[in-house]
Scaffold this motif. Structure first.
Motif, mmCIF file in Angstrom:
data_model
loop_
_atom_site.group_PDB
_atom_site.id
_atom_site.type_symbol
_atom_site.label_atom_id
_atom_site.label_comp_id
_atom_site.label_asym_id
_atom_site.label_seq_id
_atom_site.Cartn_x
_atom_site.Cartn_y
_atom_site.Cartn_z
ATOM 1 N N MET A 34 -31.334 27.753 -86.610
ATOM 2 C CA MET A 34 -30.522 29.025 -86.249
ATOM 3 C C MET A 34 -29.156 29.433 -87.140
ATOM 4 N N GLY A 35 -28.732 30.679 -86.717
ATOM 5 C CA GLY A 35 -27.759 30.931 -87.505
ATOM 6 C C GLY A 35 -26.800 32.350 -86.923
ATOM 7 N N TRP A 36 -25.552 32.397 -87.347
ATOM 8 C CA TRP A 36 -24.748 33.245 -87.029
ATOM 9 C C TRP A 36 -24.475 33.938 -88.217
ATOM 10 N N PHE A 37 -24.393 35.376 -87.806
ATOM 11 C CA PHE A 37 -24.008 36.440 -88.747
ATOM 12 C C PHE A 37 -23.088 37.370 -88.172
ATOM 13 N N ARG A 38 -22.382 38.168 -88.812
ATOM 14 C CA ARG A 38 -21.271 39.227 -88.535
ATOM 15 C C ARG A 38 -21.196 40.255 -89.102
ATOM 16 N N ALA A 40 -18.678 43.473 -89.730
ATOM 17 C CA ALA A 40 -17.396 44.321 -89.470
ATOM 18 C C ALA A 40 -17.550 45.831 -89.685
ATOM 19 N N PRO A 41 -16.525 46.633 -89.108
ATOM 20 C CA PRO A 41 -16.835 48.092 -89.258
ATOM 21 C C PRO A 41 -16.987 48.267 -90.654
ATOM 22 N N GLY A 42 -17.925 49.367 -91.122
ATOM 23 C CA GLY A 42 -17.877 49.762 -92.389
ATOM 24 C C GLY A 42 -18.573 48.694 -93.645
ATOM 25 N N LYS A 43 -18.828 47.480 -93.072
ATOM 26 C CA LYS A 43 -19.293 46.479 -93.928
ATOM 27 C C LYS A 43 -20.748 46.381 -93.491
ATOM 28 N N GLN A 44 -21.338 45.245 -94.662
ATOM 29 C CA GLN A 44 -22.717 44.877 -94.390
ATOM 30 C C GLN A 44 -22.475 43.353 -93.572
ATOM 31 N N ARG A 45 -23.767 43.530 -92.912
ATOM 32 C CA ARG A 45 -23.923 42.212 -92.142
ATOM 33 C C ARG A 45 -23.787 40.927 -93.055
ATOM 34 N N GLU A 46 -23.043 39.907 -92.736
ATOM 35 C CA GLU A 46 -22.882 38.659 -93.534
ATOM 36 C C GLU A 46 -23.216 37.289 -92.812
ATOM 37 N N PHE A 47 -23.587 36.380 -93.694
ATOM 38 C CA PHE A 47 -23.791 35.209 -93.156
ATOM 39 C C PHE A 47 -22.763 34.495 -92.805
ATOM 40 N N VAL A 48 -22.700 33.843 -91.511
ATOM 41 C CA VAL A 48 -21.454 32.853 -91.275
ATOM 42 C C VAL A 48 -21.777 31.478 -91.297
ATOM 43 N N ALA A 49 -22.811 30.973 -90.511
ATOM 44 C CA ALA A 49 -23.168 29.727 -90.493
ATOM 45 C C ALA A 49 -24.725 29.158 -90.013
ATOM 46 N N ALA A 50 -25.312 28.453 -90.140
ATOM 47 C CA ALA A 50 -26.725 28.106 -89.916
ATOM 48 C C ALA A 50 -26.461 26.498 -89.575
ATOM 49 N N ALA A 92 -15.186 41.424 -86.019
ATOM 50 C CA ALA A 92 -16.725 41.895 -86.324
ATOM 51 C C ALA A 92 -17.485 41.668 -85.053
ATOM 52 N N VAL A 93 -18.433 42.048 -85.001
ATOM 53 C CA VAL A 93 -19.488 41.886 -84.060
ATOM 54 C C VAL A 93 -20.409 40.911 -84.573
ATOM 55 N N TYR A 94 -20.649 39.638 -83.646
ATOM 56 C CA TYR A 94 -21.249 38.455 -84.075
ATOM 57 C C TYR A 94 -22.569 38.421 -83.610
ATOM 58 N N TYR A 95 -23.817 38.195 -84.353
ATOM 59 C CA TYR A 95 -24.966 38.068 -84.131
ATOM 60 C C TYR A 95 -25.612 36.613 -84.192
ATOM 61 N N CYS A 96 -26.351 36.271 -83.300
ATOM 62 C CA CYS A 96 -27.290 34.857 -83.494
ATOM 63 C C CYS A 96 -28.702 35.576 -83.854
#
Length: 122
Positions: A34-38, A40-50, A92-96
């Motif tokens: 599983m992972g978390w990504f985020r 931010a406005p005007g930016k690409q989605r980026e990896f946070v943790a897995a 940012a918006v954080y996604y699972c």
């Protein structure tokens, strides 16, 4: 098909903490990394943790290493992201997300949640 629902986002001052949760329904995620990504406005989605299927292996982006901790409770089909020492740049918006494999993070995630907003004020 698995559904992922994030919660725990909100507004916090710099230096504060938040704990995000990602609850899965539809099927067990005990065999998925599983992972978390985020994003931010005007930016690409980026990896946070897995985290791998057992929780025995974790991976972090350099920007959050030492401040964020990913964990999971397979009995509850839930993944967590503990965020400490938050900075305004963490806003940012954080996604699972659920990876297709149990122990590696090479292939892109197959399932995504709808996201939860995290806002860190200075």
């Amino acid at each position: 098909q698995v559904q992922l629902v994030e919660s725990g986002g909100g507004l916090v001052q710099a230096g504060g903490s938040l704990r995000l949760s990602c609850a899965a329904s539809g099927r067990t995620l005990s065999r998925n990394a599983m992972g978390w990504f985020r994003q931010a406005p005007g930016k690409q989605r980026e990896f946070v943790a897995a985290i791998n299927w057992s929780g025995g292996n974790t991976l972090y982006a350099d920007s959050v290493k030492g401040r964020f901790t990913i964990s999971r409770d397979n009995a509850k089909n839930t993944v967590f992201l503990q965020m400490n020492s938050l900075k305004p740049e963490d806003t940012a918006v954080y996604y699972c997300a659920a990876y297709p494999d149990s122990g590696t993070y090479y292939r892109p995630p197959l399932s995504w949640g709808q996201g939860t907003q995290v806002t860190v004020s200075s």
